[in-house]
Design an enzyme around this catalytic site. Sequence first.
Site, mmCIF file in Angstrom:
data_model
loop_
_atom_site.group_PDB
_atom_site.id
_atom_site.type_symbol
_atom_site.label_atom_id
_atom_site.label_comp_id
_atom_site.label_asym_id
_atom_site.label_seq_id
_atom_site.Cartn_x
_atom_site.Cartn_y
_atom_site.Cartn_z
ATOM 1 N N ALA A 5 -17.758 14.438 -2.173
ATOM 2 C CA ALA A 5 -19.123 14.349 -2.699
ATOM 3 C C ALA A 5 -20.063 13.766 -1.643
ATOM 4 C CB ALA A 5 -19.148 13.490 -3.965
ATOM 5 N N PHE A 27 -29.192 14.639 2.096
ATOM 6 C CA PHE A 27 -29.333 13.284 1.573
ATOM 7 C C PHE A 27 -28.968 12.274 2.659
ATOM 8 C CE2 PHE A 27 -29.103 15.693 -2.278
ATOM 9 C CZ PHE A 27 -29.743 14.950 -3.253
ATOM 10 N N LEU A 77 -20.771 16.397 0.874
ATOM 11 C CA LEU A 77 -21.674 17.406 0.315
ATOM 12 C C LEU A 77 -23.118 16.917 0.344
ATOM 13 C CD1 LEU A 77 -22.484 19.937 -1.295
ATOM 14 C CD2 LEU A 77 -21.856 18.665 -3.373
ATOM 15 N N TYR A 78 -23.353 15.700 -0.114
ATOM 16 C CA TYR A 78 -24.726 15.196 -0.153
ATOM 17 C C TYR A 78 -25.328 15.130 1.247
ATOM 18 C CZ TYR A 78 -23.317 13.943 -4.891
ATOM 19 O OH TYR A 78 -22.844 13.986 -6.174
ATOM 20 N N ARG A 79 -24.546 14.721 2.215
ATOM 21 C CA ARG A 79 -25.060 14.688 3.600
ATOM 22 C C ARG A 79 -25.431 16.090 4.073
ATOM 23 N NH1 ARG A 79 -20.896 10.444 4.918
ATOM 24 N NH2 ARG A 79 -22.107 8.527 4.932
#
Length: 191
Positions: A146, A155, A149-151
């Site tokens: 997760a 994010f 993924l956010y990076r």
Amino acid sequence: MIELRRAGPEGFMPALDTVIGIYTAAMRPPVDQLAGRQNIMRNHATFPDFTCLFAHTEDGTVVGFGYGFHGMPGQWWHEVVRRALEERSGAEAAAGWFGNALEIAEIHVHPAYQGKGIGRRLVSGLCEGRPESTAVLSTHDQPTAARHLYRRLGFVDLMTMFVFPGGYEHYAIVGTPLPLTADAPGAPAAP
């Protein structure tokens, strides 16, 4: 093939048992926390501009979900995290990230369907077309799929090693300007 279906509170509430089942499979929380989590989710559905995306198979089986809403004063997560960011980074940073934010509260995919791009589609779909200037969320502060993924979705860390009041686990609070710039090289500038 996995399809996404958007729902507001009226479509989310009848699916709450299914949502809790996916949350339980993905997060493996202590059983005694499930009733509280269900109440939190029920409450989230009353927040302004609540929207949910369900990921389902062709036969209609829900295998993932994500939801968010417009964050504002008076909401527990919003108040706690904004205050902490203000203490760590100043009032201007807190206002920039939380003054007009989509707060993504939950993104979960059943373990049997993880690693297939469903989480990415859920986050992207929740952010698509939103009027807010930023999107923010909290995630375990560990090198998880997760976090990766956010990076990749743009994010950046706003705070790390954050512990919620009454808790003990470390979280990262992350944010990105909207609209998303998925897979853009480098991190986006703060708003």
